[in-house]
Design an enzyme around this catalytic site. Structure first.
Site, PDB file in Angstrom:
ATOM      1  N   ARG A 186      -2.757   1.244   6.432  1.00  0.00           N
ATOM      2  CA  ARG A 186      -2.062   2.122   7.362  1.00  0.00           C
ATOM      3  C   ARG A 186      -1.622   1.307   8.564  1.00  0.00           C
ATOM      4  O   ARG A 186      -2.292   0.370   8.978  1.00  0.00           O
ATOM      5  CB  ARG A 186      -2.972   3.275   7.816  1.00  0.00           C
ATOM      6  CG  ARG A 186      -3.157   4.385   6.798  1.00  0.00           C
ATOM      7  CD  ARG A 186      -1.880   5.195   6.639  1.00  0.00           C
ATOM      8  NE  ARG A 186      -2.037   6.349   5.769  1.00  0.00           N
ATOM      9  CZ  ARG A 186      -1.796   6.337   4.467  1.00  0.00           C
ATOM     10  NH1 ARG A 186      -1.395   5.202   3.890  1.00  0.00           N
ATOM     11  NH2 ARG A 186      -1.945   7.425   3.745  1.00  0.00           N
ATOM     12  N   HIS A 236       6.976   0.659   3.437  1.00  0.00           N
ATOM     13  CA  HIS A 236       5.923   1.587   2.997  1.00  0.00           C
ATOM     14  C   HIS A 236       6.159   2.034   1.549  1.00  0.00           C
ATOM     15  O   HIS A 236       6.158   3.222   1.219  1.00  0.00           O
ATOM     16  CB  HIS A 236       5.851   2.810   3.910  1.00  0.00           C
ATOM     17  CG  HIS A 236       4.484   3.445   3.923  1.00  0.00           C
ATOM     18  ND1 HIS A 236       3.935   4.040   5.037  1.00  0.00           N
ATOM     19  CD2 HIS A 236       3.538   3.569   2.945  1.00  0.00           C
ATOM     20  CE1 HIS A 236       2.738   4.516   4.757  1.00  0.00           C
ATOM     21  NE2 HIS A 236       2.479   4.245   3.479  1.00  0.00           N
TER      22      HIS A 236
END
Length: 313
Positions: free
Chosen positions: A228, A276
């Site tokens: 993350r 991502h």
């Protein structure tokens, strides 16, 4: 037995169609179109607005459409009902593909060869065997374990660090605060696959990066983060690259996404950016997985992969 879909940043219409196709006997409601939340027993979410789930008086189970649940855990009004995370075999395989790709890219000095090609230079760089390279994986859950096993198969010297003790064949395992420094000291390529929790927020900082082994064929350590964005202090990564602690980095996640055009990561010669996409789940699998969990729950069988709120994952 209504299901509420609360999905942001994804194609919500596609999710509605998918659930209606696979569960024609259930009522599917979509946020924000739905205004009556009575009778909603299940919420299927991706980045739901804070406070929304607290408005569902009949809610029994919440499902996150991603492997991470940090966006939901940050909601101070999150209802006290089970929160289920996704464990998707296809996602695990895709993450391992990405991790192995990035480890090999740095180990085999692909960025250097790319520069040589642009300059029409027949250049050679040192290339030791994989077993001379220490790959350290932070986070030894389903994703970390699978990546570790595949890297072992390629001959790398693999270690892992986790909050609690783990035992994985062929992996030198460290855990807890006492194990972090020894783990870092034998790591040339650091792979971060940790969940984002209050304990791991901003954990990848200049001090941690300074503990990595820098005396290696790459001229410094390498950071690879597909966990993350909130795990990393981005100014510290840039500082470590400037001062030589890091010889390179591959980042799939960022504090702000999409990554702003003015971010120095876009044009940094030692940084590889991916948007991502390290591991994207199969939407049809997610729909089937959630509906199977609902059927099990209604039949009195236990839910799988329920989040431990004390741990944050």
């Amino acid at each position: 037995m209504s299901i509420l879909l609360a999905v942001q940043d994804w194609d919500s219409a596609g999710w509605v169609a998918r659930f209606k196709r696979n569960a024609p006997d259930r009522e599917i409601r979509l946020w924000p179109d739905a205004t009556d939340y009575r009778g909603v027993r299940y919420a299927v979410c991706w980045k739901p607005p804070q406070g929304l789930l607290a408005k569902l008086p009949d809610l029994e189970v919440m499902f996150s459409l991603g492997a991470g649940v940090d966006a939901m855990m940050h909601d101070p009004e999150l209802p006290d009902v089970p929160l289920v995370r996704i464990v998707d075999p296809s996602l695990t395989g895709r993450m391992t593909e990405w991790v192995v790709l990035q480890v090999l890219m740095h180990h085999r000095r692909q960025r250097v060869h790319d520069a040589h090609q642009r300059d029409k230079l027949w250049g050679r760089v040192p290339q030791p065997a994989a077993d001379a390279v220490g790959v350290g994986i932070m986070g030894l859950g389903v994703l970390g374990r699978d990546a570790a096993e595949k890297l072992i198969g390629l001959g790398f010297d693999v270690a892992g660090w986790s909050r609690t003790p783990k035992d994985i064949a062929g992996v030198t395992c460290f855990h807890g605060e006492d194990g972090l420094r020894p783990f870092l000291a034998r790591t040339d390529i650091l792979v971060v696959l940790l969940p984002l929790t209050p304990d791991t927020q901003a954990m990848i900082d200049f001090d941690l990066l300074g503990g990595l082994r820098t005396d290696n064929h790459m001229g410094g350590a390498v950071l690879i983060n597909a966990g993350r964005g909130g795990l990393q202090v981005e100014a510290d990564i840039l500082r470590a690259l400037a001062e030589g602690n890091l010889s390179g980095a591959t980042l799939d996640v960022f504090v702000e996404e999409p990554l702003p055009p003015e971010s120095p990561f876009w044009t940094h010669p030692k940084v590889t950016v991916t948007p991502h996409v390290a591991a994207e789940s199969d939407p049809d699998y997610l729909c089937t997985y959630i509906l199977r969990q609902i059927e099990n729950f209604e039949a009195g069988r236990p839910l799988e992969n329920v989040v431990d709120r004390s741990l944050g994952y």
